[in-house]
Scaffold this motif. Structure first.
Motif, mmCIF file in Angstrom:
data_model
loop_
_atom_site.group_PDB
_atom_site.id
_atom_site.type_symbol
_atom_site.label_atom_id
_atom_site.label_comp_id
_atom_site.label_asym_id
_atom_site.label_seq_id
_atom_site.Cartn_x
_atom_site.Cartn_y
_atom_site.Cartn_z
ATOM 1 N N GLY A 1 87.093 31.199 77.746
ATOM 2 C CA GLY A 1 85.745 31.774 77.776
ATOM 3 C C GLY A 1 84.869 31.121 76.733
ATOM 4 N N PRO A 2 83.741 31.763 76.427
ATOM 5 C CA PRO A 2 82.842 31.168 75.435
ATOM 6 C C PRO A 2 83.490 31.120 74.056
ATOM 7 N N VAL A 3 83.102 30.127 73.282
ATOM 8 C CA VAL A 3 83.588 30.017 71.900
ATOM 9 C C VAL A 3 82.890 31.073 71.042
ATOM 10 N N THR B 1 71.447 22.016 63.946
ATOM 11 C CA THR B 1 71.618 22.119 65.391
ATOM 12 C C THR B 1 70.360 21.649 66.091
ATOM 13 N N GLU B 2 70.558 20.874 67.138
ATOM 14 C CA GLU B 2 69.450 20.439 67.983
ATOM 15 C C GLU B 2 69.556 21.124 69.344
ATOM 16 N N GLY B 3 70.198 22.285 69.358
ATOM 17 C CA GLY B 3 70.274 23.089 70.576
ATOM 18 C C GLY B 3 71.425 22.650 71.457
ATOM 19 N N GLY B 4 71.247 22.653 72.737
ATOM 20 C CA GLY B 4 70.034 23.036 73.415
ATOM 21 C C GLY B 4 69.825 24.539 73.488
ATOM 22 N N PRO B 5 69.024 24.947 74.461
ATOM 23 C CA PRO B 5 68.579 26.327 74.536
ATOM 24 C C PRO B 5 69.700 27.360 74.593
ATOM 25 N N HIS B 6 70.787 27.095 75.328
ATOM 26 C CA HIS B 6 71.853 28.104 75.412
ATOM 27 C C HIS B 6 72.623 28.208 74.094
ATOM 28 N N LEU B 7 72.900 27.075 73.466
ATOM 29 C CA LEU B 7 73.569 27.149 72.163
ATOM 30 C C LEU B 7 72.645 27.818 71.148
ATOM 31 N N ARG C 1 62.445 23.627 83.247
ATOM 32 C CA ARG C 1 62.640 23.156 81.879
ATOM 33 C C ARG C 1 62.736 24.387 80.989
ATOM 34 N N LEU C 2 63.813 24.483 80.227
ATOM 35 C CA LEU C 2 64.060 25.695 79.445
ATOM 36 C C LEU C 2 63.191 25.708 78.193
ATOM 37 N N GLY C 3 62.975 26.894 77.648
ATOM 38 C CA GLY C 3 62.298 27.019 76.360
ATOM 39 C C GLY C 3 63.289 26.810 75.232
ATOM 40 N N THR D 1 81.703 23.351 73.876
ATOM 41 C CA THR D 1 81.898 23.468 75.328
ATOM 42 C C THR D 1 82.961 24.509 75.622
ATOM 43 N N ALA D 2 82.744 25.284 76.678
ATOM 44 C CA ALA D 2 83.802 26.168 77.163
ATOM 45 C C ALA D 2 84.602 25.451 78.240
ATOM 46 N N SER D 3 83.894 24.703 79.087
ATOM 47 C CA SER D 3 84.551 24.093 80.253
ATOM 48 C C SER D 3 85.402 22.875 79.886
ATOM 49 N N GLY D 4 85.059 22.218 78.793
ATOM 50 C CA GLY D 4 85.723 20.946 78.474
ATOM 51 C C GLY D 4 85.148 19.782 79.268
ATOM 52 N N ASP D 5 84.025 20.034 79.945
ATOM 53 C CA ASP D 5 83.400 18.986 80.768
ATOM 54 C C ASP D 5 82.526 18.093 79.873
ATOM 55 N N LEU E 1 75.639 20.412 68.795
ATOM 56 C CA LEU E 1 74.975 20.461 70.106
ATOM 57 C C LEU E 1 75.836 21.223 71.101
ATOM 58 N N GLY E 2 75.196 21.915 72.026
ATOM 59 C CA GLY E 2 75.891 22.328 73.235
ATOM 60 C C GLY E 2 76.064 21.088 74.097
ATOM 61 N N VAL E 3 77.131 21.051 74.860
ATOM 62 C CA VAL E 3 77.413 19.814 75.581
ATOM 63 C C VAL E 3 76.382 19.582 76.708
ATOM 64 N N GLY E 4 75.622 20.641 77.081
ATOM 65 C CA GLY E 4 74.559 20.464 78.080
ATOM 66 C C GLY E 4 73.511 19.468 77.604
ATOM 67 N N THR E 5 73.217 19.483 76.317
ATOM 68 C CA THR E 5 72.225 18.548 75.768
ATOM 69 C C THR E 5 72.760 17.114 75.823
ATOM 70 N N LEU E 6 74.040 16.959 75.502
ATOM 71 C CA LEU E 6 74.646 15.622 75.600
ATOM 72 C C LEU E 6 74.614 15.132 77.045
ATOM 73 N N ARG E 7 74.973 16.032 77.968
ATOM 74 C CA ARG E 7 75.006 15.626 79.383
ATOM 75 C C ARG E 7 73.615 15.219 79.859
ATOM 76 N N ALA E 8 72.561 15.847 79.283
ATOM 77 C CA ALA E 8 71.183 15.571 79.739
ATOM 78 C C ALA E 8 70.556 14.371 79.030
ATOM 79 N N GLY F 1 70.469 30.061 71.736
ATOM 80 C CA GLY F 1 70.519 31.491 72.024
ATOM 81 C C GLY F 1 71.725 32.152 71.387
ATOM 82 N N GLU F 2 72.874 31.490 71.466
ATOM 83 C CA GLU F 2 74.094 32.021 70.842
ATOM 84 C C GLU F 2 73.917 32.151 69.329
ATOM 85 N N LEU F 3 73.352 31.112 68.729
ATOM 86 C CA LEU F 3 73.177 31.116 67.268
ATOM 87 C C LEU F 3 72.171 32.192 66.858
HETATM 88 N N1 NAP Z 1 63.070 20.021 73.655
HETATM 89 C C1 NAP Z 1 64.119 19.993 72.874
HETATM 90 O O1 NAP Z 1 63.970 19.919 71.672
HETATM 91 C C2 NAP Z 1 65.505 20.063 73.482
HETATM 92 C C3 NAP Z 1 66.612 20.066 72.635
HETATM 93 C C4 NAP Z 1 67.873 20.131 73.211
HETATM 94 C C5 NAP Z 1 68.035 20.197 74.590
HETATM 95 N N2 NAP Z 1 66.949 20.173 75.384
HETATM 96 C C6 NAP Z 1 67.098 20.218 76.852
HETATM 97 O O2 NAP Z 1 67.835 21.382 77.213
HETATM 98 C C7 NAP Z 1 68.502 21.123 78.444
HETATM 99 C C8 NAP Z 1 69.954 21.581 78.356
HETATM 100 O O3 NAP Z 1 69.967 22.970 78.194
HETATM 101 P P1 NAP Z 1 71.314 23.756 77.924
HETATM 102 O O4 NAP Z 1 70.945 25.140 77.547
HETATM 103 O O5 NAP Z 1 72.262 23.518 79.057
HETATM 104 O O6 NAP Z 1 71.881 22.976 76.655
HETATM 105 P P2 NAP Z 1 73.029 23.322 75.634
HETATM 106 O O7 NAP Z 1 72.839 24.650 74.995
HETATM 107 O O8 NAP Z 1 73.106 22.128 74.770
HETATM 108 O O9 NAP Z 1 74.342 23.332 76.531
HETATM 109 C C9 NAP Z 1 74.828 24.459 77.184
HETATM 110 C C10 NAP Z 1 76.317 24.269 77.289
HETATM 111 O O10 NAP Z 1 76.889 24.283 75.979
HETATM 112 C C11 NAP Z 1 78.115 24.933 76.005
HETATM 113 N N3 NAP Z 1 78.032 26.141 75.193
HETATM 114 C C12 NAP Z 1 76.943 26.719 74.626
HETATM 115 N N4 NAP Z 1 77.312 27.812 73.914
HETATM 116 C C13 NAP Z 1 78.649 27.904 74.053
HETATM 117 C C14 NAP Z 1 79.634 28.800 73.552
HETATM 118 N N5 NAP Z 1 79.345 29.851 72.752
HETATM 119 N N6 NAP Z 1 80.937 28.590 73.893
HETATM 120 C C15 NAP Z 1 81.278 27.554 74.668
HETATM 121 N N7 NAP Z 1 80.411 26.663 75.168
HETATM 122 C C16 NAP Z 1 79.110 26.854 74.858
HETATM 123 C C17 NAP Z 1 78.412 25.252 77.467
HETATM 124 O O11 NAP Z 1 79.083 24.093 77.951
HETATM 125 P P3 NAP Z 1 80.101 24.079 79.191
HETATM 126 O O12 NAP Z 1 79.237 24.255 80.400
HETATM 127 O O13 NAP Z 1 80.758 22.749 79.137
HETATM 128 O O14 NAP Z 1 81.068 25.189 79.004
HETATM 129 C C18 NAP Z 1 77.019 25.372 78.037
HETATM 130 O O15 NAP Z 1 76.968 25.171 79.430
HETATM 131 C C19 NAP Z 1 68.405 19.651 78.708
HETATM 132 O O16 NAP Z 1 67.417 19.428 79.693
HETATM 133 C C20 NAP Z 1 67.940 19.085 77.376
HETATM 134 O O17 NAP Z 1 67.202 17.907 77.509
HETATM 135 C C21 NAP Z 1 65.680 20.120 74.856
#
Ligand code: NAP
Length: 200
Positions: free
Chosen positions: A103-105, A124-130, A162-164, A58-62, A13-20, A132-134
């Motif tokens: 920076g980014p991993v 992987t269960e995402g989220g959207p930004h992770l 709400r992201l896609g 996570t990049a930030s460690g948050d 998971l990207g840590v954004g999904t955990l935080r949400a 995208g990277e994959l």
């Molecule tokens: N519908 C679904 O099936 C589904 C599934 C999953 C998530 N979601 C929703 O998606 C939303 C979250 O979106 P999101 O895009 O923020 O989630 P995300 O991709 O899980 O988290 C993004 C965070 O992951 C870290 N990250 C991702 N790629 C990285 C890389 N290459 N290197 C370092 N860190 C990386 C960064 O963390 P840092 O900011 O700490 O650096 C980035 O801010 C939530 O609302 C969640 O509920 C929906």
């Protein structure tokens, strides 16, 4: 979702999904508690460890270190800079995989290192930004997509959108990730689709 988790060595998971998602555990039985015993049997038959390892990028460690899923144990994939931010904060059940300095991993390198640790089947269960990277690095093999019988909509008010499925990666026109349908199952009004990603 429970079955997918039951077959995986790790849930990534990207840590954004955990935080949400406060209070969640990324285990098969958290999805479907009544089948906990069957999931355990399946993992045993597949020679998997009792639970999939949660892997957080996570990049930030948050990382919310008091989240129950973190307390249960997780591998944090970050850079040396991210690891410095985490120093002394993580429970003993966690470990840190450092990839690069800051920076980014580099997600391809991270996956190679995770496989080297014996995590061969990674869900992987995402989220959207992770995701995208994959996707942009050609690292997805299959996509399991559920179509639900509801129109959700989005209006972007209050700065909340709400992201896609994929964010932070523009794939068309030049880098579209093409897939082929491998299976379709129906349960009531839900469709469970499995697509295999065609490799370029
Ligand atoms: N519908 C679904 O099936 C589904 C599934 C999953 C998530 N979601 C929703 O998606 C939303 C979250 O979106 P999101 O895009 O923020 O989630 P995300 O991709 O899980 O988290 C993004 C965070 O992951 C870290 N990250 C991702 N790629 C990285 C890389 N290459 N290197 C370092 N860190 C990386 C960064 O963390 P840092 O900011 O700490 O650096 C980035 O801010 C939530 O609302 C969640 O509920 C929906």
């Amino acid at each position: 979702m429970g079955l997918l988790r039951a077959c995986a060595d790790a849930v990534l998971l990207g840590v954004g999904t955990l935080r949400a998602t406060p209070g969640h555990q990324w285990t098969p039985e958290h999805i479907y508690p009544d089948r906990a015993e069957s999931f355990a049997e399946l993992r045993n038959d597949l020679e998997r460890k009792p639970r999939p390892r949660l892997v957080l990028v996570t990049a930030s460690g948050d990382v919310p270190v008091s989240h129950p899923a973190v307390i249960s144990g997780a591998t944090i994939v970050t850079t040396a800079a991210g690891a410095r931010g985490l120093a002394g904060r993580l429970p003993d059940s966690c470990d840190v995989l450092e990839v690069g300095d800051s920076g980014p991993v580099d997600i391809r390198r991270a996956l190679d290192e995770l496989r080297g640790l014996g995590l061969g089947v990674i869900l992987t269960e995402g989220g959207p930004h992770l995701m995208g990277e994959l996707a942009k690095h050609g690292l997805l093999d299959d996509a399991f997509i559920t179509i639900s019988p509801v129109l959700a909509g989005r209006d972007g008010r209050d700065g909340e959108t709400r992201l896609g499925m994929i964010a932070g990666a523009e794939l068309l026109p030049g880098r579209g990730v093409w897939t082929e349908l491998r299976s379709a199952r129906r349960h009531g009004d839900f469709l469970f689709l499995r697509y295999g990603v065609k490799k370029a």
